[in-house]
Design a protein around this motif. Structure first.
Motif, PDB file in Angstrom:
ATOM      1  N   THR A   1       0.841  -1.207   0.000  1.00  0.00           N
ATOM      2  CA  THR A   1       0.000   0.000   0.000  1.00  0.00           C
ATOM      3  C   THR A   1       0.866   1.244   0.000  1.00  0.00           C
ATOM      4  N   ILE A   2       1.886   1.216   0.844  1.00  0.00           N
ATOM      5  CA  ILE A   2       2.798   2.364   0.905  1.00  0.00           C
ATOM      6  C   ILE A   2       3.448   2.577  -0.448  1.00  0.00           C
ATOM      7  N   PHE A   3       3.809   1.466  -1.086  1.00  0.00           N
ATOM      8  CA  PHE A   3       4.444   1.549  -2.403  1.00  0.00           C
ATOM      9  C   PHE A   3       3.467   2.132  -3.420  1.00  0.00           C
ATOM     10  N   ALA A   4       2.170   1.665  -3.309  1.00  0.00           N
ATOM     11  CA  ALA A   4       1.154   2.137  -4.245  1.00  0.00           C
ATOM     12  C   ALA A   4       0.868   3.625  -4.046  1.00  0.00           C
ATOM     13  N   LEU A   5       0.776   4.022  -2.777  1.00  0.00           N
ATOM     14  CA  LEU A   5       0.543   5.428  -2.493  1.00  0.00           C
ATOM     15  C   LEU A   5       1.696   6.280  -2.985  1.00  0.00           C
ATOM     16  N   ASP A   6       2.884   5.755  -2.846  1.00  0.00           N
ATOM     17  CA  ASP A   6       4.050   6.484  -3.314  1.00  0.00           C
ATOM     18  C   ASP A   6       3.999   6.641  -4.830  1.00  0.00           C
ATOM     19  N   ALA A   7       3.535   5.540  -5.476  1.00  0.00           N
ATOM     20  CA  ALA A   7       3.432   5.594  -6.941  1.00  0.00           C
ATOM     21  C   ALA A   7       2.380   6.599  -7.366  1.00  0.00           C
ATOM     22  N   MET A   8       1.237   6.630  -6.606  1.00  0.00           N
ATOM     23  CA  MET A   8       0.177   7.576  -6.926  1.00  0.00           C
ATOM     24  C   MET A   8       0.651   9.002  -6.721  1.00  0.00           C
ATOM     25  N   SER A   9       1.361   9.257  -5.650  1.00  0.00           N
ATOM     26  CA  SER A   9       1.831  10.605  -5.378  1.00  0.00           C
ATOM     27  C   SER A   9       2.879  11.019  -6.389  1.00  0.00           C
ATOM     28  N   GLY A  10       3.569  10.061  -6.936  1.00  0.00           N
ATOM     29  CA  GLY A  10       4.598  10.366  -7.911  1.00  0.00           C
ATOM     30  C   GLY A  10       5.929  10.543  -7.243  1.00  0.00           C
ATOM     31  N   SER A  11       6.921   9.917  -7.783  1.00  0.00           N
ATOM     32  CA  SER A  11       8.241  10.015  -7.173  1.00  0.00           C
ATOM     33  C   SER A  11       9.006  11.218  -7.671  1.00  0.00           C
ATOM     34  N   THR A  12       8.431  11.913  -8.726  1.00  0.00           N
ATOM     35  CA  THR A  12       9.087  13.099  -9.260  1.00  0.00           C
ATOM     36  C   THR A  12       8.052  14.189  -9.451  1.00  0.00           C
ATOM     37  N   PRO A  13       8.491  15.451  -9.514  1.00  0.00           N
ATOM     38  CA  PRO A  13       7.545  16.546  -9.777  1.00  0.00           C
ATOM     39  C   PRO A  13       6.772  16.345 -11.080  1.00  0.00           C
ATOM     40  N   GLN A  14       7.456  15.792 -12.094  1.00  0.00           N
ATOM     41  CA  GLN A  14       6.792  15.585 -13.385  1.00  0.00           C
ATOM     42  C   GLN A  14       5.595  14.641 -13.270  1.00  0.00           C
ATOM     43  N   ARG A  15       5.793  13.562 -12.509  1.00  0.00           N
ATOM     44  CA  ARG A  15       4.695  12.596 -12.374  1.00  0.00           C
ATOM     45  C   ARG A  15       3.497  13.204 -11.669  1.00  0.00           C
ATOM     46  N   VAL A  16       3.742  13.977 -10.646  1.00  0.00           N
ATOM     47  CA  VAL A  16       2.651  14.635  -9.926  1.00  0.00           C
ATOM     48  C   VAL A  16       1.934  15.624 -10.844  1.00  0.00           C
ATOM     49  N   MET A  17       2.735  16.375 -11.587  1.00  0.00           N
ATOM     50  CA  MET A  17       2.152  17.361 -12.501  1.00  0.00           C
ATOM     51  C   MET A  17       1.283  16.679 -13.552  1.00  0.00           C
ATOM     52  N   GLN A  18       1.772  15.583 -14.105  1.00  0.00           N
ATOM     53  CA  GLN A  18       1.008  14.873 -15.125  1.00  0.00           C
ATOM     54  C   GLN A  18      -0.286  14.310 -14.552  1.00  0.00           C
ATOM     55  N   GLN A  19      -0.183  13.809 -13.318  1.00  0.00           N
ATOM     56  CA  GLN A  19      -1.385  13.274 -12.677  1.00  0.00           C
ATOM     57  C   GLN A  19      -2.404  14.382 -12.427  1.00  0.00           C
ATOM     58  N   TYR A  20      -1.931  15.545 -12.043  1.00  0.00           N
ATOM     59  CA  TYR A  20      -2.797  16.698 -11.827  1.00  0.00           C
ATOM     60  C   TYR A  20      -3.523  17.056 -13.123  1.00  0.00           C
ATOM     61  N   PHE A  21      -2.790  17.059 -14.244  1.00  0.00           N
ATOM     62  CA  PHE A  21      -3.393  17.351 -15.552  1.00  0.00           C
ATOM     63  C   PHE A  21      -4.438  16.306 -15.927  1.00  0.00           C
ATOM     64  N   ASN A  22      -4.140  15.049 -15.651  1.00  0.00           N
ATOM     65  CA  ASN A  22      -5.086  13.976 -15.977  1.00  0.00           C
ATOM     66  C   ASN A  22      -6.429  14.194 -15.268  1.00  0.00           C
ATOM     67  N   HIS A  23      -6.351  14.557 -14.000  1.00  0.00           N
ATOM     68  CA  HIS A  23      -7.564  14.831 -13.236  1.00  0.00           C
ATOM     69  C   HIS A  23      -8.278  16.084 -13.774  1.00  0.00           C
ATOM     70  N   TRP A  24      -7.488  17.075 -14.142  1.00  0.00           N
ATOM     71  CA  TRP A  24      -8.055  18.331 -14.644  1.00  0.00           C
ATOM     72  C   TRP A  24      -8.854  18.090 -15.935  1.00  0.00           C
ATOM     73  N   GLU A  25      -8.277  17.328 -16.834  1.00  0.00           N
ATOM     74  CA  GLU A  25      -8.943  17.048 -18.114  1.00  0.00           C
ATOM     75  C   GLU A  25     -10.242  16.275 -17.913  1.00  0.00           C
ATOM     76  N   LYS A  26     -10.341  15.533 -16.807  1.00  0.00           N
ATOM     77  CA  LYS A  26     -11.562  14.769 -16.500  1.00  0.00           C
ATOM     78  C   LYS A  26     -12.485  15.536 -15.545  1.00  0.00           C
ATOM     79  N   GLU A  27     -12.096  16.789 -15.238  1.00  0.00           N
ATOM     80  CA  GLU A  27     -12.870  17.631 -14.325  1.00  0.00           C
ATOM     81  C   GLU A  27     -13.008  17.001 -12.941  1.00  0.00           C
TER      82      GLU A  27
END
Length: 730
Positions: A73-99
């Motif tokens: 779970t910790i590993f999964a949460l870490d993956a969701m949060s993103g290990s780099t700024p780029q991953r977090v940013m991309q995830q933020y965009f993905n959510h934004w595009e889906k409102e």
């Protein structure tokens, strides 16, 4: 419980042994391990200590499994949060595009969450999307050279319903906190020009100039008189005092009054256009100079003008400010209070083409509703100019014949279907709706004579002009031949005594047997009543539908369909007989009657009437193909000629040198009962004409109706105007 072999000693098993035994049991899929056969002896219970060891083994196993699960779970949460700024940013965009604004909020920094609560964050994004009428959003991240970079450039595109795409370049900043990399959010992330306290506004700008209506030669029927409004939009005024001073210098206006009006306008609606002065004529030369003044806006404020006044009023119609009821229905189309909209005629039925498209300005305003940035705009467009088939010369000639009466008329080119003229009387001056009218003028428009009604498109009882249609149906179905004769000397007729006291009567004629040609020329009601019964209900209705009855005409004027009866039946023999000579419940508009008569000029096919020219021409089209045969159509055309040429023909007085002419008169009697002496009469004349030639080919087909011709000669009341028209035309 387990059974123990006789004589064996009980020995405790270590946890390792128990785990091994459990594994072996799992491998054998639950089978019992093989036992050495022994005689059963007493049952021996497992000591408590052994149970404790087993318990600890299970606890140890569960802990191990839990550790694995938690680690995963910790590993999964870490993956969701993103290990780099780029991953977090991309995830933020993905959510934004889906409102998915709530999930976007979860990826913002702790500092952001302390300054903006989740509800406000979500509302800010929802309001932005709603204001823009956003259909979708997409974002593209620009990969930095260093994957640990905390500032990331990206581009965004908002696709909107009304103003198209809004594209922008932006950047986002991420910080590392207890939850990992998180986005440092501010309103400027939505758009770089959007600051705290600011908001996005989509402001509609008025449509461009309304399209003009011109006749077939390009002469204006509905035009625009150039006029410009000088004023301001409060939200665009950067310095109120400076703008007031500029207006005062340009137009010598009262500064104190201007200040008061501007303050009130800012409170009422800071995005409205406030007119200060309207200019036209020679003053228009200064408009470019005034546009440069600080805070000043200039808008087209052209006046609609109808140069032909009452002559073409029922063709063009008129415009007026939109009503509250119309606004309710049209608001979605960009209409606003105060907009002008077509109310009748082509102004109404071609509203979408004539009206220009409104523009849109997407702006960012500050907390005081002052515009800071225009980051997208769509220019308004002008309406489309429309050229119509109306020929003003023919229009004047036809209008002259009914101008002093109540009536309507239509002239068609039988080859192309072009509406050469359409007139109605009494008429009105549509300019009065623009300039304003007196109480007396308004009472006239709303009075019993109904000058706003276009009688050329309203169905009326057609009288004997229907006999041409009945003749065509009878000949085509074989119900009669041209030689079929009836003796109508008695002057009245009924089929039999079942008709009671009802008789069909005729006008005076020379007497003797009446065949089809004489019946048409003398307009014998008895002859055509009998022909109607020979045709019968089924065939009569079948052919009337072929001629377009009960069907809307495809022309942008809102023409009411013609009818043959109130209930779409002709079961009653009296009604069928009356219908055949043009009475009963039969109703036909002048436009439809003229259209039906083109069948006899087009070898049995009925042309489609057209009033709009595309690229200066009309593409001819038949509304109904081959209604009757060529032979039948030509025979009816000959019959119409006979009405003019025969010695006792009802239209003989219309003979004109050098003109081939076919015509049919008609007088419709409107009264409460057969014996009612206070009858109202409609005088009809349907005719076709062309230059005299062997082929007898007409170039015009006309249907005219004048109301209340009783004691004025019936349909012959129209003759002088038609005679003059024929002389002028040919």
């Amino acid at each position: 419980m387990e059974e123990q072999p006789k004589g064996s000693e009980k020995q405790e098993k270590t946890p390792e042994e128990l785990q091994k035994e459990l594994a072996e049991q799992k491998q054998t899929q639950g089978e019992e391990p093989p036992q050495t056969p022994q005689e059963p002896e007493e049952e021996i219970k497992i000591p408590d200590q052994k149970r404790k060891n087993r318990k600890w083994w299970w606890i140890g196993g569960a802990v191990a499994i839990l550790c694995i699960a938690v680690g995963g779970t910790i590993f999964a949460l870490d993956a969701m949060s993103g290990s780099t700024p780029q991953r977090v940013m991309q995830q933020y965009f993905n959510h934004w595009e889906k409102e998915q604004y709530d999930q976007m909020y979860a990826l913002t920094s702790e500092e952001t969450k302390q300054s903006v609560d989740k509800k406000s964050f979500i509302k800010r994004h929802e309001d932005f999307a709603k204001t823009l009428k956003q259909e979708s959003a997409s974002f593209t991240m620009k990969t930095p050279a260093d994957e640990k970079a905390e500032t990331i450039d990206f581009s965004g595109i908002y696709k909107t319903k009304d103003i198209g795409e809004i594209s922008f370049e932006n950047k986002g900043t991420l910080v590392s906190d207890e939850e990992g990399w998180r986005l440092q959010w501010s309103p400027s992330l939505i758009h770089p020009d959007l600051e705290e306290g600011g908001q996005v506004k989509v402001i509609q700008t008025p449509p461009g100039r309304r399209g003009e209506i011109k006749d077939r030669k390009g002469d204006p029927l509905a035009a625009n008189r150039e006029r410009v409004a000088i004023g301001y939009i409060p939200s665009q005024v950067k310095d109120r005092d400076q703008t007031i001073q500029a207006l005062n210098d340009a137009f010598a206006l009262d500064p104190e009054k201007l200040t008061k009006e501007m303050v009130e306008a800012e409170k009422e609606d800071p995005f409205q256009f406030v007119t200060v002065k309207t200019v036209e004529g020679t003053e228009l030369k200064q408009v470019k100079e005034w546009e440069q003044l600080p805070g000043i806006s200039v808008r087209d404020n052209s006046l609609r003008h109808y140069p032909q006044k009452d002559l073409t009023a029922h063709v063009t119609g008129y415009i007026r400010p939109i009503t509250d009821e119309q606004l309710e229905k049209r608001k979605k189309d960009g209409y606003e209070k105060g907009d002008w909209i077509g109310q009748s005629g082509l102004e109404l039925y071609l509203e979408e083409r004539l009206r220009g498209e409104p523009g849109w300005r997407t702006v960012i305003v500050d907390a005081d509703s002052k515009e800071k940035t225009v980051f997208s705009q769509k220019e308004s467009t002008d309406g489309e100019d429309i050229q119509v088939t109306i020929d003003l010369s023919t229009q004047r000639q036809l209008y002259r014949g009914i101008q002093q009466d109540k009536g309507g008329g239509v002239a068609l080119d039988p080859a192309t279907g072009e509406v050469l003229a359409m007139v109605s009387a009494p008429s009105y001056d549509p300019n009065k709706f623009i300039q304003g009218m007196s109480q007396a003028e308004w009472q006239y428009l709303s009075g019993p004579d109904q000058p706003l009604a276009n009688r050329a498109k309203i169905p009326y009882s057609p009288g004997s002009t229907m006999k041409s249609i009945t003749s065509a149906i009878a000949l085509e179905t074989g119900a009669i031949t041209p030689d079929t004769s009836y003796n109508t000397d008695e002057g009245k007729w009924q089929k039999n005594t079942t008709w009671g006291g009802y008789f069909v009567t005729r006008v005076d004629n020379p007497g003797g047997g009446v065949d089809l040609a004489k019946g048409m020329a003398w307009s014998d009601n008895i002859y055509f009543a009998r022909v109607g019964l020979e045709i019968g209900e089924q065939r009569m209705i079948e052919f009337l539908k072929k001629f377009g009855f009960d069907e809307e005409m495809d022309i942008p004027l809102g023409v009411s369909p013609s009818q043959y009866s109130n209930d779409k039946k002709l079961e009653n023999e009296i009604l069928l007989a009356d219908t055949a000579y043009g009475q009963g419940q039969l109703l036909i508009s002048p436009l439809h009657l003229a259209t039906m008569y083109t069948t006899f000029a087009n070898e049995g096919s009925m042309v489609k009437p057209q009033i709009i020219m595309e690229d200066g021409k009309v593409t001819p089209e038949m509304w109904k193909e081959n209604i009757v045969s060529v032979e039948t159509a030509n025979k009816v055309k000959d019959l119409l000629e006979g009405v003019v040429t025969q010695e006792k023909g009802s239209a003989r007085d219309l003979r004109t040198d050098g003109v081939w002419l076919g015509a049919k008169t008609g007088t419709a009697e409107l009264k409460a009962s057969k014996d009612d002496e206070n009858q109202r009469q409609l005088g009809w004349l349907a005719w076709m004409a062309g230059k005299e030639s062997p082929d007898k080919q007409p170039d015009i087909v006309v249907a005219m109706m004048v109301d209340e011709v009783q004691d004025r000669g019936g349909s012959h009341y129209i003759f002088p105007a038609v005679k003059q028209m024929l002389k002028e035309r040919y």
